[in-house]
Design a protein around this motif. Structure first.
Motif, PDB file in Angstrom:
ATOM      1  N   VAL A  33       3.626  -6.810  -9.774  1.00 29.09           N
ATOM      2  CA  VAL A  33       2.779  -6.072  -8.939  1.00 29.09           C
ATOM      3  C   VAL A  33       2.570  -7.067  -8.131  1.00 29.09           C
ATOM      4  N   LEU A  34       1.753  -8.073  -8.370  1.00 29.36           N
ATOM      5  CA  LEU A  34       1.044  -8.923  -7.116  1.00 29.36           C
ATOM      6  C   LEU A  34       2.123  -9.515  -6.495  1.00 29.36           C
ATOM      7  N   ARG A  35       3.366 -10.050  -6.963  1.00 25.01           N
ATOM      8  CA  ARG A  35       4.311 -10.626  -6.146  1.00 25.01           C
ATOM      9  C   ARG A  35       4.884  -9.394  -5.395  1.00 25.01           C
ATOM     10  N   ARG A  37       3.975  -6.547  -4.250  1.00 27.70           N
ATOM     11  CA  ARG A  37       3.148  -6.011  -3.036  1.00 27.70           C
ATOM     12  C   ARG A  37       3.430  -6.898  -1.644  1.00 27.70           C
ATOM     13  N   ARG A  38       3.799  -8.082  -1.997  1.00 24.86           N
ATOM     14  CA  ARG A  38       3.840  -8.934  -0.648  1.00 24.86           C
ATOM     15  C   ARG A  38       5.231  -8.528   0.105  1.00 24.86           C
ATOM     16  N   LEU A  40       7.160  -5.577  -0.235  1.00 23.53           N
ATOM     17  CA  LEU A  40       7.290  -4.062   0.208  1.00 23.53           C
ATOM     18  C   LEU A  40       7.026  -4.023   1.643  1.00 23.53           C
ATOM     19  N   ASP A  41       7.972  -3.079   2.124  1.00 22.93           N
ATOM     20  CA  ASP A  41       8.083  -2.835   3.733  1.00 22.93           C
ATOM     21  C   ASP A  41       8.837  -1.545   3.701  1.00 22.93           C
ATOM     22  N   ALA A  45      10.603  -0.191  -0.027  1.00 21.24           N
ATOM     23  CA  ALA A  45       9.965   0.867  -0.718  1.00 21.24           C
ATOM     24  C   ALA A  45      10.859   2.180  -0.944  1.00 21.24           C
ATOM     25  N   TRP A  87      11.192  -8.929  -8.560  1.00 21.63           N
ATOM     26  CA  TRP A  87       9.903  -8.370  -8.995  1.00 21.63           C
ATOM     27  C   TRP A  87       9.758  -6.817  -8.788  1.00 21.63           C
ATOM     28  N   VAL A  88      10.074  -6.247  -7.702  1.00 19.42           N
ATOM     29  CA  VAL A  88      10.087  -4.776  -7.558  1.00 19.42           C
ATOM     30  C   VAL A  88      11.213  -4.474  -8.454  1.00 19.42           C
TER      31      VAL A  88
END
Length: 238
Positions: A33-35, A37-38, A40-41, A45, A87-88
């Motif tokens: 989640v932490l990685r 979030r950086r 996501l665009d 998404a 990550w995502v």
């Protein structure tokens, strides 16, 4: 569904081992989640939603393996890693596994940590490591991308299945009489065949997306050589 559950059913692995891997899965997902979030665009998404929906659909193809409590099926780790990144991608698989367990009863809720560790963490990580390696040695062409997708999907499925073997060695509730090697061979053999099918699906899907919109393929823009343009020339797009 009671006799043919997807993933790992409740009671296959004992409680303490399941609790340990639940903690492992929670820590891994927090990091993702932490990685994630950086990264996501506007492109990543919506693609993440499509990837999660596609993986949910293909995971419904289910093959019983062991005591009607464990089954093999397409995983989707390589597909997620190539299209939305590790990550995502791991988060997409986790959402799919949680929905399947809570809403459809596919796999035991108490065993969710085990399944998430195997499929979302180990499977996606193994796939992305191979993707990162192969895309540095293979040409950035549809053929090279297809080979990368196929190999990473095949290997990641088998590696993820070995995660279950390790978990069963730690806390399996049925005595195999020292025949853990037989379980490993069964899991590897079945998932090798599944991996071939998943590799073909992954390669076809990724190459199709790359030909139309290469900018939507995370692996192409996230693992490009330092001297290469931001979006590689795949499928006639410059």
């Amino acid at each position: 569904m009671e006799n043919l559950a997807m993933h790992i059913s409740n009671g296959i692995i004992d409680g303490p081992v399941a609790a340990v891997f639940a903690a492992v899965a929670l820590i891994a997902m927090t990091f993702c989640v932490l990685r994630g979030r950086r990264e996501l665009d506007d492109r990543l998404a919506p693609m993440a939603g499509l990837v999660a929906a596609f993986i949910f659909a293909v995971q419904m193809l289910n093959f019983p393996i062991f005591t009607a409590g464990v089954s093999g099926h397409l995983l989707g780790g390589a597909l997620a890693a190539m299209l939305v990144g590790p990550w995502v991608g791991a988060l997409c698989l986790t959402v799919v596994l949680v929905v399947q367990a809570l809403v459809f009863g596919d796999g035991g809720v108490a065993m969710l940590g085990l399944s998430i560790t195997n499929m979302a963490v180990i499977g996606t990580a193994a796939a992305y490591l191979l993707i990162a390696l192969l895309l540095r040695v293979l040409p950035r062409t549809p053929a090279g991308l297809g080979v990368t997708a196929f190999v990473s999907a095949l290997v990641s499925v088998v590696v993820a299945s070995m995660g279950f073997v390790f978990q069963y060695w730690l806390g399996g509730t049925t005595d195999l009489g020292g025949n853990l090697g037989g379980l490993a061979g069964t899991m590897a053999g079945v998932h090798l065949l599944i991996g071939i099918g998943e590799g073909l699906i992954t390669a076809t899907t990724v190459v199709t997306v790359a030909k139309v919109r290469p900018d939507l393929v995370y692996a192409l823009r996230g693992l490009r050589p330092a001297s290469a343009p931001a979006v590689p020339a795949v499928g006639g797009v410059r």
